[in-house]
Design a protein around this motif. Sequence first.
Motif, short mmCIF file in Angstrom:
data_model
loop_
_atom_site.label_atom_id
_atom_site.label_comp_id
_atom_site.label_asym_id
_atom_site.label_seq_id
_atom_site.Cartn_x
_atom_site.Cartn_y
_atom_site.Cartn_z
N SER A 1 37.97 35.50 44.97
CA SER A 1 36.79 36.02 44.27
C SER A 1 36.24 37.27 44.95
O SER A 1 35.78 38.20 44.27
N ASN A 2 36.28 37.31 46.27
CA ASN A 2 35.80 38.50 46.99
C ASN A 2 36.76 39.67 46.84
O ASN A 2 36.34 40.82 46.68
N SER B 1 35.08 42.77 45.21
CA SER B 1 34.47 43.75 46.11
C SER B 1 35.39 44.29 47.20
O SER B 1 35.34 45.48 47.51
N SER B 2 36.23 43.47 47.82
CA SER B 2 36.94 43.93 49.02
C SER B 2 38.32 44.49 48.78
O SER B 2 38.90 45.15 49.64
N GLY B 3 38.91 44.25 47.59
CA GLY B 3 40.22 44.79 47.27
C GLY B 3 40.17 46.28 46.99
O GLY B 3 39.09 46.84 46.74
N PRO C 1 34.21 49.80 40.56
CA PRO C 1 33.41 48.57 40.64
C PRO C 1 33.43 47.75 39.35
O PRO C 1 33.46 48.29 38.24
N VAL C 2 33.41 46.44 39.55
CA VAL C 2 33.33 45.48 38.44
C VAL C 2 32.23 44.49 38.75
O VAL C 2 31.77 44.36 39.88
N LYS C 3 31.80 43.78 37.71
CA LYS C 3 30.81 42.74 37.91
C LYS C 3 31.45 41.55 38.61
O LYS C 3 32.66 41.35 38.54
N ARG C 4 30.65 40.77 39.31
CA ARG C 4 31.13 39.69 40.15
C ARG C 4 32.08 38.75 39.39
O ARG C 4 31.80 38.33 38.26
N ILE C 5 33.22 38.47 39.99
CA ILE C 5 34.20 37.54 39.44
C ILE C 5 34.12 36.24 40.23
O ILE C 5 34.29 36.25 41.46
N GLU C 6 33.85 35.15 39.55
CA GLU C 6 33.71 33.85 40.23
C GLU C 6 35.06 33.12 40.26
O GLU C 6 35.96 33.40 39.47
N THR C 7 35.16 32.16 41.17
CA THR C 7 36.40 31.43 41.39
C THR C 7 36.93 30.80 40.11
O THR C 7 38.14 30.83 39.83
#
Length: 438
Positions: free
Chosen positions: A224-225, A229-231, A238-244
């Motif tokens: 998810s990170n 964000s970290s890839g 940037p993209v909106k937060r991707i959850e597990t």
Amino acid sequence: MKIPNLFSFYQKAEEQKIMNMQISQNYIKTVELFAGVGGFRIGLENISNQSKSFKVVWSNQWEPSTKVQHASQIYEKQFGYANHSNEDISKVSVEDIPEHDLLVGGFPCQDYSVASTLKNSHGIVGKKGVLWWEIYRILQEKKDKAPKYLLLENVDRLLKSPASQRGRDFAIILSSLNTLGYSVEWRVINASDYGMPQRRRRVFIFASKIDTNFYNTLKNNVASNILSSSGLFAKTFPVKRIETEQIMTKKLSDDLVDITNNFNKDTPKQNAFLDTGYMINSVYYTSKVEVNYEDKYSVLGDFLQDEKTVPKEFYINDEELEKWKYQKGSKSIERINKTTGHKYTYSEGSMGFPDCVTKPARTIITGEGGASASRFKHVVCINGKHRRLTPLELERLNMFPDNHTEGIANTKRAFLMGNALVIGIVEKLGNTIIKGIN
């Protein structure tokens, strides 16, 4: 007679040698395959004010379907003949390709199936003329001197091909890179989503070898990170937060014949790979994405040249305009299958006509050139006059320098831009890569 100071001479020579080594270390030596007119090169070499910079040390461009090598001619005109190959890449010896840190290229989307497996002593036997296997050949034969990084581009349908086994071809690419010791990240990027002037969706693929910073990022972070964000791609676009719970994960076989024959056979119409993802140690993680961009957007009208400079041949008279309106309009046409004799109705909806100058441009296609009416070519209406886009405007929509392709026929210039990529994407990715290189 003055005796030369030999100590000073040798000292200066040694200092020059050290300086040359430092220069060499500051360059990220790059090889550009399937180079076209140099989109990757321009994007990477545009990057400045860095402690390191990209330098193309060898390039290859060969168009098998044409006698006159227009793309290679433009490439040589802009960047010189040195270290450029205009030869069928399958006939180039890997020994003739210099050592490099990064391999880049936009390879064609083809059938990547194989007829023998990695476990076979003779290696992989893919279909003749399939250029992915030329990339593989270079990596395999370079062995421990293979580049640490790859940055590749393709049409987004690569993630879904072939239709009978969605994702099989991309699974072959991932598995073969895994066997060679690479991790892989990918992302489908629409250039216009991030403020660039053309709606052009392409999948970008970044591979990195074991023990690089990029590899370790994938190894040491949760999915998810990485995807949020970290890839590499999340940092750059940037993209909106991707959850597990949004992430699909599966393990790939290392037997490419098995993938060829069996991948996604049970659910062939379901997508195995979504718009973003990564693979490490045979396991891949993939998810849909939602763009997170709040900066300025570009529109077609910003990239049009002064009407006073547009040649008359690009304007459409009233008689021809009716043909364009027909091509752009909705229609139902009865057709007959030549093989079976079956009658059917071909239908298509209407397109916006003329093209809206207050939005990003539609995708440039290879058939953009020529005066004949077409459904997919761009037409703008300026001061009440309809006209096609000029080669200079097509270059601008791909973010090339003005008149980069000048010197060949306008139809060929349009074709080359239909085959090109949006340079801004490469430049942004290059900025992130250069900051993360060991």
